[in-house]
Design an enzyme around this catalytic site. Sequence first.
Site, PDB file in Angstrom:
ATOM      1  N   ASP A  10       0.873  -1.181   0.000  1.00  0.00           N
ATOM      2  CA  ASP A  10       0.000   0.000   0.000  1.00  0.00           C
ATOM      3  C   ASP A  10       0.904   1.223   0.000  1.00  0.00           C
ATOM      4  OD1 ASP A  10       0.981  -0.384   2.569  1.00  0.00           O
ATOM      5  OD2 ASP A  10      -0.854   0.260   3.574  1.00  0.00           O
ATOM      6  N   ASP A  15       6.972   1.132   2.631  1.00  0.00           N
ATOM      7  CA  ASP A  15       6.855   0.190   1.512  1.00  0.00           C
ATOM      8  C   ASP A  15       7.892   0.534   0.445  1.00  0.00           C
ATOM      9  OD1 ASP A  15       3.774  -1.105   1.789  1.00  0.00           O
ATOM     10  OD2 ASP A  15       3.990   0.912   2.586  1.00  0.00           O
TER      11      ASP A  15
END
Length: 318
Positions: A10, A15
């Site tokens: 996401d 990330d």
Amino acid sequence: MVKKLLVDVDCGVDDAQAIMMALAVPDVEILGVTCVHGNTCVENVCKNVLRVLKVCGRLEIPVYKGVSKPLLGFVLDAGHFHGEDGLGNAPDPDAPGLDLVQKEGAVSAIIRIINENPGEVSLVATAPLTNLAMAVKLDPTIPQKLKGLYIMGGNVDSRGNTTICGEFNFAADPEAAYIVLNEYLCPTYIASWEFTCHSKLPWEFCDDWLAQDTDKARFMKKIFKHSMDSCYSERIEKELVAGQGFISCDSYAMAAAIDDAFILESDYKAVTVELTGTYSRGMMIVDHLEILNKTHKACIMRKVDLEKFKKLLTNSLK
């Protein structure tokens, strides 16, 4: 041996850090990046992944758009920490367009890629687990074809960071987390919220990491500023444990997928997710008393090689 990874994100700042970490390892091949709701809306997630791949010169890696909301309940986001766009509100006028996103959906891609590479793919999930839950419901055979599943999410001491007892990725889709922990009966490794807090790095390392004279480091410094300012503010105002050092939550799961020797100490316990508690919905349940009578046990990380972690992070921005 080339390690084949499929990454479900996401794409917030951590990330991005995890993806860049994997891209910098010569014997790692990312077969695809699947996007899901979470830190920001799924359209922003796709844009963010493309920005990361561009700065790394790896736009040939396919990106797939996935599910835009949880199976049940309300949509959560983490704009207060990652920025409303997921990457620190640091826009790029030359960012790649969404026309580069694959026509195939993320859930379909997960099923196809695992079936095309039986026993070879490690799935790294650093987001709400909606895509994975949908995939296993459509093809219940995929868990047995995975080499391993590496999850950043959940908690072991009932300490939440989004709800009283819930970590963000699990709280953002408790039903999906429940399905994944109960139906993916493959080797499963979990980097929980409290574990990442206990495995933080000094801010001095972070400063040196971002000071590298590379385009990747300049990109990271730009997108990370919003989150760093939040951490410094929390440290001053509330003295939160997360504010006392640099934590790249998702990168711990990625580092374990890159090299299992990264994990130094772990517990093997059956796990599930609470779905109905007034205060504990989305909390990961660790079955210390073996009351659940589950044969499948997850590897819950307790201690990792932080020097190896530093090296992986450093190399990611070279």
